[in-house]
Design an enzyme around this catalytic site. Structure first.
Site, PDB file in Angstrom:
ATOM      1  N   ASP A  13       0.817  -1.218   0.000  1.00  0.00           N
ATOM      2  CA  ASP A  13       0.000   0.000   0.000  1.00  0.00           C
ATOM      3  C   ASP A  13       0.847   1.264   0.000  1.00  0.00           C
ATOM      4  O   ASP A  13       0.455   2.287   0.567  1.00  0.00           O
ATOM      5  CB  ASP A  13      -0.962   0.033   1.206  1.00  0.00           C
ATOM      6  CG  ASP A  13      -1.750  -1.253   1.321  1.00  0.00           C
ATOM      7  OD1 ASP A  13      -2.294  -1.686   0.299  1.00  0.00           O
ATOM      8  OD2 ASP A  13      -1.807  -1.820   2.427  1.00  0.00           O
ATOM      9  N   LYS A  16       2.011   2.096  -5.120  1.00  0.00           N
ATOM     10  CA  LYS A  16       2.657   1.547  -6.323  1.00  0.00           C
ATOM     11  C   LYS A  16       1.833   1.814  -7.570  1.00  0.00           C
ATOM     12  O   LYS A  16       2.385   2.036  -8.640  1.00  0.00           O
ATOM     13  CB  LYS A  16       2.856   0.034  -6.171  1.00  0.00           C
ATOM     14  CG  LYS A  16       3.914  -0.343  -5.169  1.00  0.00           C
ATOM     15  CD  LYS A  16       4.155  -1.839  -5.152  1.00  0.00           C
ATOM     16  CE  LYS A  16       3.059  -2.636  -4.512  1.00  0.00           C
ATOM     17  NZ  LYS A  16       2.827  -2.410  -3.095  1.00  0.00           N
ATOM     18  N   GLY A  40      -4.123  -4.534  -4.355  1.00  0.00           N
ATOM     19  CA  GLY A  40      -5.088  -3.536  -4.791  1.00  0.00           C
ATOM     20  C   GLY A  40      -4.344  -2.284  -5.212  1.00  0.00           C
ATOM     21  O   GLY A  40      -3.601  -1.714  -4.420  1.00  0.00           O
ATOM     22  N   HIS A  41      -4.465  -1.923  -6.472  1.00  0.00           N
ATOM     23  CA  HIS A  41      -3.809  -0.718  -6.959  1.00  0.00           C
ATOM     24  C   HIS A  41      -4.872   0.276  -7.408  1.00  0.00           C
ATOM     25  O   HIS A  41      -5.718  -0.056  -8.227  1.00  0.00           O
ATOM     26  CB  HIS A  41      -2.891  -1.037  -8.150  1.00  0.00           C
ATOM     27  CG  HIS A  41      -1.680  -1.812  -7.753  1.00  0.00           C
ATOM     28  ND1 HIS A  41      -0.789  -2.326  -8.660  1.00  0.00           N
ATOM     29  CD2 HIS A  41      -1.202  -2.145  -6.548  1.00  0.00           C
ATOM     30  CE1 HIS A  41       0.174  -2.952  -8.020  1.00  0.00           C
ATOM     31  NE2 HIS A  41      -0.058  -2.861  -6.735  1.00  0.00           N
ATOM     32  N   GLN A 225       2.029  -6.185  -2.954  1.00  0.00           N
ATOM     33  CA  GLN A 225       2.390  -6.238  -1.534  1.00  0.00           C
ATOM     34  C   GLN A 225       3.704  -5.467  -1.299  1.00  0.00           C
ATOM     35  O   GLN A 225       3.972  -4.526  -2.028  1.00  0.00           O
ATOM     36  CB  GLN A 225       2.476  -7.692  -1.027  1.00  0.00           C
ATOM     37  CG  GLN A 225       1.123  -8.399  -0.938  1.00  0.00           C
ATOM     38  CD  GLN A 225       0.684  -9.021  -2.239  1.00  0.00           C
ATOM     39  OE1 GLN A 225       1.457  -9.641  -2.942  1.00  0.00           O
ATOM     40  NE2 GLN A 225      -0.569  -8.866  -2.576  1.00  0.00           N
TER      41      GLN A 225
HETATM   42  P1  IMP Z   1      -2.751 -12.962   2.067  1.00  0.00           P
HETATM   43  O1  IMP Z   1      -1.798 -12.399   1.076  1.00  0.00           O
HETATM   44  O2  IMP Z   1      -4.198 -12.721   1.714  1.00  0.00           O
HETATM   45  O3  IMP Z   1      -2.474 -14.389   2.404  1.00  0.00           O
HETATM   46  O4  IMP Z   1      -2.535 -12.137   3.439  1.00  0.00           O
HETATM   47  C1  IMP Z   1      -1.322 -12.237   4.187  1.00  0.00           C
HETATM   48  C2  IMP Z   1      -0.924 -10.880   4.753  1.00  0.00           C
HETATM   49  O5  IMP Z   1      -0.549 -10.010   3.695  1.00  0.00           O
HETATM   50  C3  IMP Z   1      -2.042 -10.166   5.517  1.00  0.00           C
HETATM   51  O6  IMP Z   1      -1.454  -9.443   6.589  1.00  0.00           O
HETATM   52  C4  IMP Z   1      -2.587  -9.194   4.485  1.00  0.00           C
HETATM   53  O7  IMP Z   1      -3.216  -8.078   5.086  1.00  0.00           O
HETATM   54  C5  IMP Z   1      -1.314  -8.807   3.760  1.00  0.00           C
HETATM   55  N1  IMP Z   1      -1.544  -8.343   2.392  1.00  0.00           N
HETATM   56  C6  IMP Z   1      -1.843  -9.087   1.310  1.00  0.00           C
HETATM   57  N2  IMP Z   1      -1.950  -8.311   0.218  1.00  0.00           N
HETATM   58  C7  IMP Z   1      -1.704  -7.053   0.600  1.00  0.00           C
HETATM   59  C8  IMP Z   1      -1.630  -5.800  -0.101  1.00  0.00           C
HETATM   60  O8  IMP Z   1      -1.804  -5.699  -1.309  1.00  0.00           O
HETATM   61  N3  IMP Z   1      -1.338  -4.705   0.659  1.00  0.00           N
HETATM   62  C9  IMP Z   1      -1.100  -4.797   1.994  1.00  0.00           C
HETATM   63  N4  IMP Z   1      -1.147  -5.934   2.678  1.00  0.00           N
HETATM   64  C10 IMP Z   1      -1.449  -7.064   1.993  1.00  0.00           C
END
Ligand code: IMP
Length: 432
Positions: A13, A16, A40-41, A225
Protein backbone atom coordinates in the site's frame (compact mmCIF):
# COMPACT_ATOMS: atom_id res chain seq x y z
CA UNK A 1 18.15 1.71 -21.55
CA UNK A 2 17.05 -0.78 -18.93
CA UNK A 3 13.86 -2.32 -17.68
CA UNK A 4 12.38 -1.35 -14.31
CA UNK A 5 10.95 -3.35 -11.40
CA UNK A 6 8.62 -1.55 -9.04
CA UNK A 7 8.58 -3.07 -5.57
CA UNK A 8 6.88 -2.07 -2.31
CA UNK A 9 9.54 -1.49 0.33
CA UNK A 10 7.29 -1.57 3.41
CA UNK A 11 4.10 -3.58 4.13
CA UNK A 12 2.39 -2.84 0.83
CA UNK A 13 0.00 0.00 0.00
CA UNK A 14 2.90 2.38 -0.63
CA UNK A 15 1.20 3.88 -3.69
CA UNK A 16 2.66 1.55 -6.32
CA UNK A 17 -0.36 1.93 -8.60
CA UNK A 18 0.30 5.59 -9.32
CA UNK A 19 4.05 5.10 -9.80
CA UNK A 20 3.54 2.14 -12.11
CA UNK A 21 1.08 4.22 -14.03
CA UNK A 22 3.53 7.15 -14.31
CA UNK A 23 6.24 4.77 -15.55
CA UNK A 24 3.96 2.81 -17.84
CA UNK A 25 3.76 5.92 -20.02
CA UNK A 26 7.25 4.93 -21.12
CA UNK A 27 7.01 1.15 -20.86
CA UNK A 28 5.83 -1.07 -23.69
CA UNK A 29 5.07 -4.10 -21.54
CA UNK A 30 3.84 -4.25 -17.93
CA UNK A 31 4.14 -7.57 -16.06
CA UNK A 32 2.74 -8.80 -12.74
CA UNK A 33 4.98 -11.54 -11.32
CA UNK A 34 3.68 -12.56 -7.86
CA UNK A 35 0.66 -12.38 -5.59
CA UNK A 36 -2.91 -12.40 -6.78
CA UNK A 37 -6.10 -10.44 -6.25
CA UNK A 38 -5.04 -9.81 -2.64
CA UNK A 39 -3.29 -6.77 -4.15
CA UNK A 40 -5.09 -3.54 -4.79
CA UNK A 41 -3.81 -0.72 -6.96
CA UNK A 42 -5.77 2.50 -7.27
CA UNK A 43 -5.10 4.60 -10.35
CA UNK A 44 -6.56 8.07 -10.75
CA UNK A 45 -6.40 9.18 -14.38
CA UNK A 46 -8.11 12.36 -15.56
CA UNK A 47 -10.35 12.19 -12.52
CA UNK A 48 -11.41 8.58 -13.21
CA UNK A 49 -10.54 6.07 -10.50
CA UNK A 50 -9.61 2.53 -11.56
CA UNK A 51 -9.30 -0.12 -8.88
CA UNK A 52 -7.10 -2.94 -10.11
CA UNK A 53 -6.36 -6.17 -8.29
CA UNK A 54 -4.96 -8.66 -10.76
CA UNK A 55 -4.69 -6.69 -13.97
CA UNK A 56 -1.32 -5.01 -14.51
CA UNK A 57 -1.58 -1.21 -14.36
CA UNK A 58 -0.56 -0.91 -18.03
CA UNK A 59 -4.02 -2.15 -19.01
CA UNK A 60 -5.56 1.32 -18.78
CA UNK A 61 -3.13 2.69 -21.39
CA UNK A 62 -3.72 1.97 -25.07
CA UNK A 63 -0.91 0.28 -26.97
CA UNK A 64 0.70 -1.50 -24.00
CA UNK A 65 0.93 -5.23 -23.46
CA UNK A 66 -0.05 -6.35 -19.95
CA UNK A 67 1.15 -9.75 -18.76
CA UNK A 68 0.03 -11.80 -15.77
CA UNK A 69 3.13 -13.89 -15.19
CA UNK A 70 3.57 -17.46 -13.98
CA UNK A 71 4.40 -16.29 -10.44
CA UNK A 72 0.89 -14.88 -10.01
CA UNK A 73 -1.95 -16.98 -8.61
CA UNK A 74 -5.02 -16.38 -10.74
CA UNK A 75 -8.61 -16.65 -9.57
CA UNK A 76 -10.37 -16.99 -12.94
CA UNK A 77 -13.74 -15.74 -11.70
CA UNK A 78 -12.13 -12.70 -10.03
CA UNK A 79 -10.04 -11.92 -13.12
CA UNK A 80 -12.98 -12.10 -15.51
CA UNK A 81 -15.07 -9.91 -13.21
CA UNK A 82 -12.27 -7.36 -13.02
CA UNK A 83 -11.90 -7.38 -16.81
CA UNK A 84 -15.64 -6.68 -17.14
CA UNK A 85 -15.53 -3.85 -14.59
CA UNK A 86 -12.56 -2.15 -16.23
CA UNK A 87 -14.06 -2.64 -19.70
CA UNK A 88 -17.26 -0.97 -18.44
CA UNK A 89 -15.11 2.08 -17.62
CA UNK A 90 -14.24 2.34 -21.31
CA UNK A 91 -10.91 0.45 -21.35
CA UNK A 92 -10.33 -1.87 -24.29
CA UNK A 93 -9.12 -5.31 -23.10
CA UNK A 94 -8.47 -8.06 -25.63
CA UNK A 95 -6.03 -10.82 -26.49
CA UNK A 96 -3.66 -8.25 -28.04
CA UNK A 97 -3.13 -6.26 -24.86
CA UNK A 98 -3.60 -8.89 -22.12
CA UNK A 99 -1.72 -12.16 -21.78
CA UNK A 100 -2.07 -14.66 -18.94
CA UNK A 101 0.88 -17.06 -18.58
CA UNK A 102 -0.11 -20.63 -19.36
CA UNK A 103 1.97 -21.84 -16.41
CA UNK A 104 0.33 -19.65 -13.74
CA UNK A 105 -1.52 -21.50 -10.97
CA UNK A 106 -5.26 -21.16 -10.49
CA UNK A 107 -7.06 -20.20 -7.29
CA UNK A 108 -10.17 -22.33 -6.83
CA UNK A 109 -13.18 -21.54 -4.59
CA UNK A 110 -11.95 -24.19 -2.13
CA UNK A 111 -8.74 -22.16 -1.58
CA UNK A 112 -10.66 -19.06 -0.54
CA UNK A 113 -13.08 -21.07 1.61
CA UNK A 114 -10.26 -22.81 3.48
CA UNK A 115 -8.24 -19.58 3.78
CA UNK A 116 -11.19 -17.99 5.61
CA UNK A 117 -11.99 -21.05 7.73
CA UNK A 118 -8.37 -21.60 8.78
CA UNK A 119 -8.00 -17.92 9.63
CA UNK A 120 -11.22 -18.05 11.72
CA UNK A 121 -9.89 -21.08 13.59
CA UNK A 122 -6.61 -19.34 14.53
CA UNK A 123 -6.51 -17.85 18.02
CA UNK A 124 -6.23 -14.07 18.30
CA UNK A 125 -2.42 -14.17 18.58
CA UNK A 126 -2.02 -16.50 15.60
CA UNK A 127 -4.34 -14.67 13.18
CA UNK A 128 -2.47 -13.52 10.07
CA UNK A 129 -5.15 -11.12 8.90
CA UNK A 130 -5.15 -12.66 5.42
CA UNK A 131 -7.29 -11.12 2.72
CA UNK A 132 -9.29 -14.36 2.60
CA UNK A 133 -8.78 -14.67 -1.16
CA UNK A 134 -7.16 -18.13 -1.04
CA UNK A 135 -3.71 -16.84 -1.98
CA UNK A 136 -1.73 -18.86 0.57
CA UNK A 137 -3.70 -22.05 0.01
CA UNK A 138 -3.11 -21.83 -3.74
CA UNK A 139 0.64 -21.31 -3.30
CA UNK A 140 0.66 -24.27 -0.89
CA UNK A 141 -0.85 -26.47 -3.59
CA UNK A 142 1.61 -25.10 -6.15
CA UNK A 143 4.63 -25.99 -4.02
CA UNK A 144 3.11 -29.36 -3.09
CA UNK A 145 2.80 -30.03 -6.86
CA UNK A 146 -0.93 -30.67 -6.78
CA UNK A 147 -1.90 -27.23 -8.14
CA UNK A 148 -4.09 -26.64 -11.18
CA UNK A 149 -2.46 -24.45 -13.83
CA UNK A 150 -3.97 -22.29 -16.52
CA UNK A 151 -2.71 -24.69 -19.24
CA UNK A 152 -4.59 -27.60 -17.61
CA UNK A 153 -7.88 -25.99 -18.66
CA UNK A 154 -7.30 -27.00 -22.27
CA UNK A 155 -7.18 -30.75 -21.51
CA UNK A 156 -10.39 -31.96 -19.90
CA UNK A 157 -9.36 -35.52 -18.92
CA UNK A 158 -6.07 -34.34 -17.53
CA UNK A 159 -7.82 -31.52 -15.65
CA UNK A 160 -10.30 -33.96 -14.07
CA UNK A 161 -7.44 -36.20 -12.93
CA UNK A 162 -5.57 -33.23 -11.48
CA UNK A 163 -8.70 -32.05 -9.68
CA UNK A 164 -9.34 -35.53 -8.27
CA UNK A 165 -5.84 -35.55 -6.84
CA UNK A 166 -6.29 -32.08 -5.37
CA UNK A 167 -9.69 -32.86 -3.86
CA UNK A 168 -8.27 -36.01 -2.30
CA UNK A 169 -6.13 -33.66 -0.22
CA UNK A 170 -8.63 -30.91 0.45
CA UNK A 171 -11.58 -33.15 1.31
CA UNK A 172 -9.59 -34.49 4.25
CA UNK A 173 -9.11 -30.91 5.46
CA UNK A 174 -12.78 -30.06 4.88
CA UNK A 175 -13.85 -33.17 6.81
CA UNK A 176 -11.51 -32.14 9.62
CA UNK A 177 -13.32 -28.81 10.04
CA UNK A 178 -16.78 -30.39 9.75
CA UNK A 179 -17.49 -29.03 6.24
CA UNK A 180 -19.04 -31.07 3.42
CA UNK A 181 -16.57 -32.72 1.04
CA UNK A 182 -16.49 -31.36 -2.52
CA UNK A 183 -17.74 -33.36 -5.49
CA UNK A 184 -15.39 -33.67 -8.44
CA UNK A 185 -18.16 -33.05 -10.98
CA UNK A 186 -19.26 -29.85 -9.26
CA UNK A 187 -15.74 -28.43 -8.92
CA UNK A 188 -14.93 -29.36 -12.52
CA UNK A 189 -18.12 -27.77 -13.90
CA UNK A 190 -17.67 -24.60 -11.84
CA UNK A 191 -14.05 -24.24 -12.90
CA UNK A 192 -14.84 -24.75 -16.57
CA UNK A 193 -17.66 -22.21 -16.38
CA UNK A 194 -15.53 -19.52 -14.74
CA UNK A 195 -12.47 -20.31 -16.81
CA UNK A 196 -14.06 -20.38 -20.26
CA UNK A 197 -13.52 -16.69 -20.86
CA UNK A 198 -9.93 -16.94 -19.66
CA UNK A 199 -8.62 -19.07 -22.51
CA UNK A 200 -8.66 -16.23 -25.05
CA UNK A 201 -5.97 -14.43 -23.03
CA UNK A 202 -3.70 -17.44 -22.36
CA UNK A 203 -0.25 -17.51 -23.94
CA UNK A 204 3.45 -18.20 -23.53
CA UNK A 205 4.54 -15.25 -21.43
CA UNK A 206 8.28 -15.91 -21.39
CA UNK A 207 8.38 -16.02 -25.20
CA UNK A 208 6.47 -12.76 -25.57
CA UNK A 209 8.88 -11.18 -23.08
CA UNK A 210 11.89 -12.54 -24.94
CA UNK A 211 10.53 -11.14 -28.21
CA UNK A 212 9.80 -7.79 -26.59
CA UNK A 213 13.33 -7.70 -25.19
CA UNK A 214 14.88 -8.54 -28.57
CA UNK A 215 12.79 -5.76 -30.15
CA UNK A 216 14.24 -3.28 -27.65
CA UNK A 217 10.92 -2.78 -25.85
CA UNK A 218 10.86 -1.43 -22.31
CA UNK A 219 9.48 -3.76 -19.68
CA UNK A 220 8.03 -2.73 -16.35
CA UNK A 221 7.75 -5.42 -13.68
CA UNK A 222 4.94 -4.53 -11.31
CA UNK A 223 5.29 -5.86 -7.77
CA UNK A 224 2.42 -6.35 -5.35
CA UNK A 225 2.39 -6.24 -1.53
CA UNK A 226 5.71 -5.13 -0.04
CA UNK A 227 9.12 -6.18 1.19
CA UNK A 228 8.02 -6.81 4.78
CA UNK A 229 5.32 -9.18 3.49
CA UNK A 230 7.90 -11.28 1.59
CA UNK A 231 7.64 -14.91 2.67
CA UNK A 232 11.41 -15.05 3.39
CA UNK A 233 12.43 -11.49 4.23
CA UNK A 234 9.26 -10.19 5.88
CA UNK A 235 7.68 -10.47 9.30
CA UNK A 236 7.16 -14.24 9.00
CA UNK A 237 4.63 -15.77 9.63
CA UNK A 238 2.68 -12.50 9.28
CA UNK A 239 3.47 -12.31 5.58
CA UNK A 240 1.94 -13.17 2.24
CA UNK A 241 2.84 -16.47 0.55
CA UNK A 242 5.12 -15.27 -2.24
CA UNK A 243 8.47 -13.58 -2.59
CA UNK A 244 7.76 -9.92 -3.15
CA UNK A 245 11.38 -8.88 -3.81
CA UNK A 246 12.66 -7.87 -7.25
CA UNK A 247 14.46 -11.20 -7.68
CA UNK A 248 11.00 -12.74 -8.03
CA UNK A 249 10.32 -10.54 -11.05
CA UNK A 250 12.62 -12.82 -13.05
CA UNK A 251 11.37 -16.17 -11.75
CA UNK A 252 7.74 -15.05 -11.73
CA UNK A 253 7.66 -13.95 -15.35
CA UNK A 254 10.24 -16.15 -17.06
CA UNK A 255 13.14 -13.81 -17.78
CA UNK A 256 16.78 -13.90 -16.72
CA UNK A 257 17.63 -11.96 -13.57
CA UNK A 258 19.78 -9.45 -15.49
CA UNK A 259 16.75 -8.41 -17.48
CA UNK A 260 14.96 -7.01 -14.45
CA UNK A 261 16.95 -3.79 -14.57
CA UNK A 262 16.51 -0.84 -12.22
CA UNK A 263 14.78 -1.69 -8.95
CA UNK A 264 12.56 1.13 -7.73
CA UNK A 265 11.34 0.72 -4.16
CA UNK A 266 8.04 2.46 -3.51
CA UNK A 267 8.16 3.94 -0.05
CA UNK A 268 5.54 5.86 1.87
CA UNK A 269 6.80 8.93 3.78
CA UNK A 270 5.42 7.24 6.93
CA UNK A 271 4.49 3.58 7.56
CA UNK A 272 1.25 1.60 7.34
CA UNK A 273 0.27 -2.01 7.64
CA UNK A 274 -2.97 -3.95 7.19
CA UNK A 275 -3.52 -7.24 8.90
CA UNK A 276 -1.82 -8.44 12.03
CA UNK A 277 1.85 -8.81 12.95
CA UNK A 278 4.62 -6.69 14.40
CA UNK A 279 4.88 -3.00 13.52
CA UNK A 280 7.50 -1.27 15.70
CA UNK A 281 6.67 2.35 14.84
CA UNK A 282 2.87 1.97 15.02
CA UNK A 283 1.16 4.96 16.65
CA UNK A 284 -2.06 3.97 18.37
CA UNK A 285 -2.68 7.59 19.30
CA UNK A 286 -3.61 10.95 17.80
CA UNK A 287 -0.61 11.00 15.44
CA UNK A 288 -1.59 7.59 14.01
CA UNK A 289 -5.20 8.72 13.72
CA UNK A 290 -4.16 11.87 11.85
CA UNK A 291 -1.94 9.92 9.43
CA UNK A 292 -4.81 7.48 8.75
CA UNK A 293 -7.37 10.23 8.14
CA UNK A 294 -5.16 12.44 6.00
CA UNK A 295 -3.74 9.51 4.07
CA UNK A 296 -7.17 7.84 3.56
CA UNK A 297 -5.63 4.66 4.87
CA UNK A 298 -8.21 2.03 4.03
CA UNK A 299 -7.31 -1.11 2.07
CA UNK A 300 -8.23 -1.11 -1.66
CA UNK A 301 -9.02 -4.82 -1.61
CA UNK A 302 -10.70 -5.42 1.74
CA UNK A 303 -11.60 -1.87 2.86
CA UNK A 304 -9.85 -2.60 6.18
CA UNK A 305 -8.47 0.33 8.17
CA UNK A 306 -4.68 0.42 7.91
CA UNK A 307 -2.52 0.71 11.03
CA UNK A 308 -0.34 3.85 10.84
CA UNK A 309 2.99 4.93 12.29
CA UNK A 310 6.20 6.90 11.81
CA UNK A 311 8.74 6.29 9.06
CA UNK A 312 10.95 3.33 9.91
CA UNK A 313 14.33 3.90 8.26
CA UNK A 314 15.74 0.63 9.62
CA UNK A 315 13.11 -1.44 7.85
CA UNK A 316 13.42 0.44 4.58
CA UNK A 317 17.24 0.24 4.66
CA UNK A 318 16.89 -3.52 5.14
CA UNK A 319 14.55 -3.64 2.12
CA UNK A 320 17.14 -1.66 0.12
CA UNK A 321 19.88 -4.11 1.04
CA UNK A 322 18.08 -7.45 0.85
CA UNK A 323 15.90 -6.47 -2.10
CA UNK A 324 18.55 -4.80 -4.25
CA UNK A 325 16.66 -1.50 -4.42
CA UNK A 326 18.52 1.07 -6.55
CA UNK A 327 16.40 4.09 -5.69
CA UNK A 328 13.10 4.91 -4.09
CA UNK A 329 9.90 6.67 -5.05
CA UNK A 330 8.75 8.49 -1.94
CA UNK A 331 4.97 8.80 -1.81
CA UNK A 332 2.37 10.68 0.25
CA UNK A 333 4.75 13.34 1.54
CA UNK A 334 1.75 15.72 1.64
CA UNK A 335 0.14 13.60 4.38
CA UNK A 336 2.85 14.91 6.73
CA UNK A 337 1.94 18.58 6.09
CA UNK A 338 0.94 20.39 9.28
CA UNK A 339 2.75 18.26 11.88
CA UNK A 340 4.85 20.36 14.31
CA UNK A 341 7.40 17.60 14.51
CA UNK A 342 8.01 14.24 12.86
CA UNK A 343 9.72 11.15 14.16
CA UNK A 344 11.92 8.77 12.21
CA UNK A 345 12.99 5.39 13.58
CA UNK A 346 16.78 5.13 13.25
CA UNK A 347 17.49 1.97 15.26
CA UNK A 348 15.99 -0.42 17.79
CA UNK A 349 16.62 -1.42 21.34
CA UNK A 350 16.39 -5.11 22.09
CA UNK A 351 17.04 -6.48 25.57
CA UNK A 352 18.97 -3.36 26.51
CA UNK A 353 21.16 -3.43 23.39
CA UNK A 354 21.00 -1.07 20.41
CA UNK A 355 20.67 -2.85 17.05
CA UNK A 356 20.63 -1.44 13.52
CA UNK A 357 18.61 -4.16 11.77
CA UNK A 358 15.27 -5.90 12.13
CA UNK A 359 15.81 -9.38 13.55
CA UNK A 360 14.12 -12.43 12.00
CA UNK A 361 12.79 -14.03 15.18
CA UNK A 362 9.09 -13.41 15.81
CA UNK A 363 9.83 -12.95 19.51
CA UNK A 364 12.56 -10.37 18.86
CA UNK A 365 10.39 -8.59 16.27
CA UNK A 366 7.63 -8.21 18.85
CA UNK A 367 10.06 -6.92 21.49
CA UNK A 368 12.17 -4.36 19.65
CA UNK A 369 11.65 -0.78 20.81
CA UNK A 370 12.17 1.89 18.17
CA UNK A 371 14.79 4.57 18.74
CA UNK A 372 13.54 7.82 17.25
CA UNK A 373 15.06 10.99 15.93
CA UNK A 374 12.69 13.95 16.07
CA UNK A 375 12.83 16.48 13.28
CA UNK A 376 10.86 19.65 12.56
CA UNK A 377 7.70 19.43 10.53
CA UNK A 378 6.32 22.07 8.18
CA UNK A 379 3.05 23.99 8.08
CA UNK A 380 3.04 24.78 4.35
CA UNK A 381 1.34 22.46 1.88
CA UNK A 382 3.38 20.11 -0.28
CA UNK A 383 0.24 18.74 -1.94
CA UNK A 384 0.56 18.97 -5.69
CA UNK A 385 4.21 20.17 -5.64
CA UNK A 386 5.87 19.50 -9.00
CA UNK A 387 9.43 20.68 -8.33
CA UNK A 388 11.89 20.84 -5.44
CA UNK A 389 11.47 24.62 -5.42
CA UNK A 390 7.80 24.14 -4.49
CA UNK A 391 8.73 22.27 -1.32
CA UNK A 392 9.26 23.93 2.09
CA UNK A 393 12.84 23.69 3.38
CA UNK A 394 11.82 21.37 6.25
CA UNK A 395 10.22 18.94 3.78
CA UNK A 396 13.38 18.88 1.65
CA UNK A 397 15.39 18.22 4.83
CA UNK A 398 13.07 15.33 5.76
CA UNK A 399 13.52 13.73 2.33
CA UNK A 400 17.32 14.22 2.30
CA UNK A 401 17.60 12.73 5.77
CA UNK A 402 15.61 9.67 4.70
CA UNK A 403 18.00 9.20 1.75
CA UNK A 404 20.97 9.23 4.11
CA UNK A 405 19.40 6.81 6.57
CA UNK A 406 18.22 4.24 4.04
CA UNK A 407 21.36 4.52 1.87
CA UNK A 408 19.43 4.98 -1.37
CA UNK A 409 18.49 8.03 -3.41
CA UNK A 410 14.98 9.36 -3.86
CA UNK A 411 14.44 8.93 -7.59
CA UNK A 412 10.88 10.12 -7.66
CA UNK A 413 8.64 12.04 -5.25
CA UNK A 414 4.86 11.86 -5.31
CA UNK A 415 2.82 14.70 -3.80
CA UNK A 416 -0.79 13.72 -4.59
CA UNK A 417 -2.71 10.81 -6.15
CA UNK A 418 -2.73 12.67 -9.49
CA UNK A 419 -0.08 11.28 -11.79
CA UNK A 420 1.12 14.75 -12.81
CA UNK A 421 1.91 15.67 -9.19
CA UNK A 422 5.25 13.92 -9.36
CA UNK A 423 8.81 15.19 -9.07
CA UNK A 424 11.12 13.03 -11.16
CA UNK A 425 14.78 13.29 -10.14
CA UNK A 426 15.99 10.53 -12.42
CA UNK A 427 14.25 8.45 -15.09
CA UNK A 428 14.53 4.84 -13.83
CA UNK A 429 14.49 3.53 -17.43
CA UNK A 430 17.69 5.47 -18.10
CA UNK A 431 19.31 5.23 -14.70
CA UNK A 432 21.50 2.14 -15.14
P1 IMP B 1 -2.75 -12.96 2.07
O1 IMP B 1 -1.80 -12.40 1.08
O2 IMP B 1 -4.20 -12.72 1.71
O3 IMP B 1 -2.47 -14.39 2.40
O4 IMP B 1 -2.54 -12.14 3.44
C1 IMP B 1 -1.32 -12.24 4.19
C2 IMP B 1 -0.92 -10.88 4.75
O5 IMP B 1 -0.55 -10.01 3.70
C3 IMP B 1 -2.04 -10.17 5.52
O6 IMP B 1 -1.45 -9.44 6.59
C4 IMP B 1 -2.59 -9.19 4.48
O7 IMP B 1 -3.22 -8.08 5.09
C5 IMP B 1 -1.31 -8.81 3.76
N1 IMP B 1 -1.54 -8.34 2.39
C6 IMP B 1 -1.84 -9.09 1.31
N2 IMP B 1 -1.95 -8.31 0.22
C7 IMP B 1 -1.70 -7.05 0.60
C8 IMP B 1 -1.63 -5.80 -0.10
O8 IMP B 1 -1.80 -5.70 -1.31
N3 IMP B 1 -1.34 -4.71 0.66
C9 IMP B 1 -1.10 -4.80 1.99
N4 IMP B 1 -1.15 -5.93 2.68
C10 IMP B 1 -1.45 -7.06 1.99
Amino acid sequence: MSNVAVIGSQWGDEGKGKIVDVLSREADVVVRFQGGHNAGHTLVIDGVTYKLHLLPSGIVRPGKLSIIGNGVVVDPAALLKEIETVKAQGVDINSDNLLVAENANLILPVHAFLDQEIEKARDSKGKLGTTGRGIGLCYEDKVARRGIRVCDLAHSDHLRARLENLLGHHNILLKGIGADPLSLDKVYDELMKSAEGLLEYVGVAWKRLDEAHKDGKKILFEGAQGHMLDVDHGTYPFVTSSNTVAAQAAAGSGVGSKMVGYVLGITKAYTTRVGTGPFPTEQENEAGQTLGERGHEFGTTTGRKRRCGWFDAVLVRQAVKTGGIDGIALTKLDVLDGFDELKICVGYELEGRRIDYYPASTVAQANVKPVYETISGWQETTMGARSWADLPAAAVKYVRHIEELIEAPVTLLSTSPDRDDTILMQDPFRAL
